[in-house]
Design a protein around this motif. Structure first.
Motif, PDB file in Angstrom:
ATOM      1  N   PRO A 256       0.803  -1.227   0.000  1.00 26.93           N
ATOM      2  CA  PRO A 256       0.000   0.000   0.000  1.00 26.93           C
ATOM      3  C   PRO A 256       0.831   1.269   0.000  1.00 26.93           C
ATOM      4  CG  PRO A 256      -0.704  -1.532   1.741  1.00 26.93           C
ATOM      5  CD  PRO A 256       0.569  -2.056   1.189  1.00 26.93           C
ATOM      6  N   PHE A 257       2.073   1.184   0.514  1.00 22.92           N
ATOM      7  CA  PHE A 257       2.868   2.410   0.704  1.00 22.92           C
ATOM      8  C   PHE A 257       3.830   2.688  -0.439  1.00 22.92           C
ATOM      9  CE2 PHE A 257       5.579  -0.881   2.409  1.00 22.92           C
ATOM     10  CZ  PHE A 257       4.704  -1.660   3.174  1.00 22.92           C
ATOM     11  N   THR A 258       3.822   1.853  -1.481  1.00 20.44           N
ATOM     12  CA  THR A 258       4.683   2.122  -2.636  1.00 20.44           C
ATOM     13  C   THR A 258       3.880   1.995  -3.924  1.00 20.44           C
ATOM     14  OG1 THR A 258       5.394  -0.184  -2.387  1.00 20.44           O
ATOM     15  CG2 THR A 258       6.962   1.505  -1.720  1.00 20.44           C
ATOM     16  N   GLU A 259       4.293   2.747  -4.921  1.00 13.27           N
ATOM     17  CA  GLU A 259       3.669   2.672  -6.238  1.00 13.27           C
ATOM     18  C   GLU A 259       4.674   3.151  -7.279  1.00 13.27           C
ATOM     19  OE1 GLU A 259       0.860   1.257  -7.118  1.00 13.27           O
ATOM     20  OE2 GLU A 259       1.328   1.741  -9.203  1.00 13.27           O
ATOM     21  N   PRO A 260       5.175   2.326  -8.175  1.00 14.40           N
ATOM     22  CA  PRO A 260       4.902   0.890  -8.228  1.00 14.40           C
ATOM     23  C   PRO A 260       5.611   0.131  -7.106  1.00 14.40           C
ATOM     24  CG  PRO A 260       6.582   1.493  -9.820  1.00 14.40           C
ATOM     25  CD  PRO A 260       6.109   2.767  -9.208  1.00 14.40           C
ATOM     26  N   SER A 261       5.145  -1.108  -6.889  1.00 13.56           N
ATOM     27  CA  SER A 261       5.757  -1.954  -5.862  1.00 13.56           C
ATOM     28  C   SER A 261       6.413  -3.153  -6.540  1.00 13.56           C
ATOM     29  CB  SER A 261       4.697  -2.483  -4.894  1.00 13.56           C
ATOM     30  OG  SER A 261       4.024  -1.422  -4.262  1.00 13.56           O
ATOM     31  N   MET A 262       7.489  -3.598  -5.960  1.00 13.09           N
ATOM     32  CA  MET A 262       8.209  -4.734  -6.528  1.00 13.09           C
ATOM     33  C   MET A 262       8.712  -5.659  -5.450  1.00 13.09           C
ATOM     34  SD  MET A 262      10.062  -2.198  -8.944  1.00 13.09           S
ATOM     35  CE  MET A 262       9.834  -1.236  -7.554  1.00 13.09           C
ATOM     36  N   GLU A 263       8.661  -6.959  -5.770  1.00 13.73           N
ATOM     37  CA  GLU A 263       9.393  -7.891  -4.946  1.00 13.73           C
ATOM     38  C   GLU A 263      10.691  -8.188  -5.674  1.00 13.73           C
ATOM     39  OE1 GLU A 263       6.407 -10.397  -2.138  1.00 13.73           O
ATOM     40  OE2 GLU A 263       6.165 -10.657  -4.287  1.00 13.73           O
ATOM     41  N   VAL A 264      11.753  -8.326  -4.908  1.00 12.63           N
ATOM     42  CA  VAL A 264      13.064  -8.476  -5.529  1.00 12.63           C
ATOM     43  C   VAL A 264      13.603  -9.882  -5.281  1.00 12.63           C
ATOM     44  CG1 VAL A 264      15.430  -7.600  -5.589  1.00 12.63           C
ATOM     45  CG2 VAL A 264      13.520  -6.029  -5.238  1.00 12.63           C
ATOM     46  N   ASP A 265      13.976 -10.553  -6.380  1.00  7.13           N
ATOM     47  CA  ASP A 265      14.575 -11.886  -6.275  1.00  7.13           C
ATOM     48  C   ASP A 265      16.048 -11.796  -6.676  1.00  7.13           C
ATOM     49  OD1 ASP A 265      11.948 -12.675  -5.908  1.00  7.13           O
ATOM     50  OD2 ASP A 265      11.676 -13.314  -7.992  1.00  7.13           O
ATOM     51  N   VAL A 266      16.880 -12.639  -6.087  1.00 11.64           N
ATOM     52  CA  VAL A 266      18.273 -12.746  -6.565  1.00 11.64           C
ATOM     53  C   VAL A 266      18.457 -14.091  -7.241  1.00 11.64           C
ATOM     54  CG1 VAL A 266      19.602 -11.260  -5.021  1.00 11.64           C
ATOM     55  CG2 VAL A 266      19.068 -13.573  -4.308  1.00 11.64           C
ATOM     56  N   GLN A 267      19.290 -14.081  -8.248  1.00 10.41           N
ATOM     57  CA  GLN A 267      19.574 -15.331  -8.946  1.00 10.41           C
ATOM     58  C   GLN A 267      20.457 -16.203  -8.051  1.00 10.41           C
ATOM     59  OE1 GLN A 267      21.343 -14.850 -12.869  1.00 10.41           O
ATOM     60  NE2 GLN A 267      19.853 -16.377 -13.585  1.00 10.41           N
ATOM     61  N   CYS A 268      20.145 -17.516  -8.078  1.00  9.36           N
ATOM     62  CA  CYS A 268      20.900 -18.403  -7.191  1.00  9.36           C
ATOM     63  C   CYS A 268      20.842 -19.828  -7.725  1.00  9.36           C
ATOM     64  CB  CYS A 268      20.288 -18.361  -5.790  1.00  9.36           C
ATOM     65  SG  CYS A 268      18.662 -19.120  -5.733  1.00  9.36           S
ATOM     66  N   SER A 269      21.612 -20.687  -7.089  1.00  3.63           N
ATOM     67  CA  SER A 269      21.485 -22.108  -7.419  1.00  3.63           C
ATOM     68  C   SER A 269      21.334 -22.892  -6.127  1.00  3.63           C
ATOM     69  CB  SER A 269      22.710 -22.587  -8.199  1.00  3.63           C
ATOM     70  OG  SER A 269      23.672 -23.114  -7.302  1.00  3.63           O
ATOM     71  N   PHE A 270      20.562 -23.979  -6.196  1.00  5.24           N
ATOM     72  CA  PHE A 270      20.361 -24.815  -5.015  1.00  5.24           C
ATOM     73  C   PHE A 270      21.119 -26.129  -5.153  1.00  5.24           C
ATOM     74  CE2 PHE A 270      16.532 -22.099  -4.891  1.00  5.24           C
ATOM     75  CZ  PHE A 270      16.606 -21.655  -3.581  1.00  5.24           C
ATOM     76  N   GLU A 271      22.058 -26.168  -6.109  1.00  2.92           N
ATOM     77  CA  GLU A 271      22.767 -27.429  -6.361  1.00  2.92           C
ATOM     78  C   GLU A 271      23.573 -27.876  -5.152  1.00  2.92           C
ATOM     79  OE1 GLU A 271      25.023 -27.173 -10.078  1.00  2.92           O
ATOM     80  OE2 GLU A 271      23.090 -26.589 -10.969  1.00  2.92           O
ATOM     81  N   GLY A 272      23.589 -29.198  -4.945  1.00  2.91           N
ATOM     82  CA  GLY A 272      24.367 -29.750  -3.838  1.00  2.91           C
ATOM     83  C   GLY A 272      23.745 -29.479  -2.477  1.00  2.91           C
ATOM     84  N   GLY A 273      22.470 -29.085  -2.483  1.00  2.00           N
ATOM     85  CA  GLY A 273      21.777 -28.901  -1.207  1.00  2.00           C
ATOM     86  C   GLY A 273      22.065 -27.586  -0.501  1.00  2.00           C
ATOM     87  N   THR A 274      22.943 -26.756  -1.085  1.00  2.00           N
ATOM     88  CA  THR A 274      23.174 -25.445  -0.454  1.00  2.00           C
ATOM     89  C   THR A 274      22.838 -24.328  -1.428  1.00  2.00           C
ATOM     90  OG1 THR A 274      25.481 -25.587  -1.146  1.00  2.00           O
ATOM     91  CG2 THR A 274      25.014 -26.184   1.140  1.00  2.00           C
ATOM     92  N   VAL A 275      22.449 -23.199  -0.876  1.00  2.00           N
ATOM     93  CA  VAL A 275      22.108 -22.065  -1.730  1.00  2.00           C
ATOM     94  C   VAL A 275      23.389 -21.329  -2.098  1.00  2.00           C
ATOM     95  CG1 VAL A 275      20.424 -20.211  -1.954  1.00  2.00           C
ATOM     96  CG2 VAL A 275      20.343 -21.713   0.036  1.00  2.00           C
ATOM     97  N   LYS A 276      23.535 -21.056  -3.385  1.00  2.00           N
ATOM     98  CA  LYS A 276      24.653 -20.212  -3.810  1.00  2.00           C
ATOM     99  C   LYS A 276      24.089 -18.981  -4.477  1.00  2.00           C
ATOM    100  CE  LYS A 276      28.226 -20.986  -6.288  1.00  2.00           C
ATOM    101  NZ  LYS A 276      28.664 -21.731  -7.497  1.00  2.00           N
TER     102      LYS A 276
END
Ligand code: DAH
Length: 358
Positions: A256-276
């Motif tokens: 409600p308090f921003t216009e436009p509003s965005m959710e921000v994702d970072v690129q990553c990998s989940f390979e090997g069971g850990t997040v990179k």
């Protein structure tokens, strides 16, 4: 007479030799050389002697007086040295004592991450702002364009306090966004702040605790635009995750308090069971953001035709989990010493941009 003098001398000298402290020695001095002392008494006797007697006894008594004075002085020096040595021994402090081999206590990962975030944003010219945990409805909701009966209020699982005499209910702040309002009301732009702190919602499972931590960011100036928001977040996330580059994805969203509003994702990998973080085929949501809504600016008496800005809000606990590989949020607040020793940070390693964050 001469024998008496010899005897007196022996008595006094042995008493001097036997004295064990300065007080006793002083008593001996008074009783021999003092005004009414034995030696002084003999000296006075010179006055009543014939010139011949005086000629003979004078030097003897003077020698006696000098000898005893010397003996006392020598003994005094010895006793003073003994007293000093005893005191030195008693007050001895061994500064070479080694420190305890294992450090007691550590910095909690949340505190560490907060320090890291503050350090990064300080290098970008941001101040740290604060607000109270107990907020008014106005700062937590209304001024942020979340009016009464707005569905977003339900989204927040708010903890309310009992109403006061006027019927106003305070809340445990559900996010750090009220610090945006407090800052805009109290400070003239340009504004560049972050506001880390505790937040509360009635929610509890492996990824939610009733008390958690957020950091708010706010920039208000005359020419601030979305590019500044993206650049700031890129700089922050790159520094925070200590990687050479990050790729961000800004997804349209609603706050409600921003216009436009965005959710921000970072690129990553989940390979090997850990997040990179940094590259890979997956995306991880890290924060919410947007351009500050004109109604929010107006609620703070800022003219939206002059000032614009961006804001963002980010869960600190989640950032800590991602960076340091912890998977259960609840462990953060269990006070389990084994966990704290394992995941805690040295109090002496303060995060700095130049010296390394973690
Ligand atoms: N306050 C929001 C929440 O707790 C997070 C947030 C989103 C903060 C967007 C912002 C923002 O400043 O612009 O879910």
């Amino acid at each position: 007479m001469q024998q008496d003098i010899e005897k007196l001398k022996t008595e006094i000298t042995s008493a001097i030799a036997a004295s064990e402290n300065l007080d006793t020695l002083e008593e001996i001095r008074v009783s021999s050389l003092g005004k009414k002392g034995s030696v002084s008494g003999l000296m006075k006797g010179l006055g009543g002697m014939t010139p011949e007697e005086r000629k003979e006894m004078g030097p003897i008594l003077n020698a006696l007086k000098t000898d005893i004075a010397n003996e006392i002085a020598d003994r005094k020096a010895t006793l003073e040295e003994v007293a000093l040595n005893a005191r030195l021994l008693e007050e001895k402090l061994d500064v070479t004592l080694p420190p305890r081999d294992r450090q007691q206590g550590s910095i909690h990962p949340i505190s560490q991450v907060m320090d890291e975030i503050a350090e990064i944003f300080a290098s970008l010219g941001f101040d740290v702002a604060e607000g109270p945990d107990l907020e008014t409805d106005f700062y937590n909701f209304t001024a942020l364009n979340i009016p009464e009966e707005h569905p977003a209020r339900q989204m927040h699982d708010t903890f309310y306090l009992k109403p006061d005499a006027n019927g106003d209910r305070k809340v445990l702040r559900t996010h750090t966004s009220p610090v945006q309002i407090r800052t805009m009301v109290n400070k003239e732009p340009p504004i560049r702040i972050i506001a880390p702190g505790r937040t509360y919602r009635s929610d509890s499972d492996a990824t939610h605790t009733p008390m958690f931590h957020q950091v708010e960011g706010l920039v208000i100036d005359k020419d601030t635009h979305l590019g500044h928001l993206k650049g700031t977040l890129e700089a922050f996330l790159k520094a925070f995750f200590e990687v050479d580059a990050v790729t961000l994805r800004l997804r349209p969203s609603y706050f409600p308090f921003t216009e436009p509003s965005m959710e921000v994702d970072v690129q990553c990998s989940f390979e090997g069971g850990t997040v990179k973080i940094g590259d890979g085929n997956d995306w991880l949501e890290v924060l919410g953001s947007g351009m500050v809504h004109r109604k929010v600016l107006e609620a703070c008496d800022l003219d939206p035709s002059v000032y614009q800005g961006f804001a963002f809000g980010c869960g600190i606990d989640r950032l800590a989990m991602l960076k340091y590989g912890m998977n259960d949020l609840r462990a953060f607040f269990d006070s389990d010493l084994r966990w704290l020793r394992h995941y805690g940070f040295s109090a002496l390693n303060i995060p700095t941009i130049a010296g390394g964050l973690s």
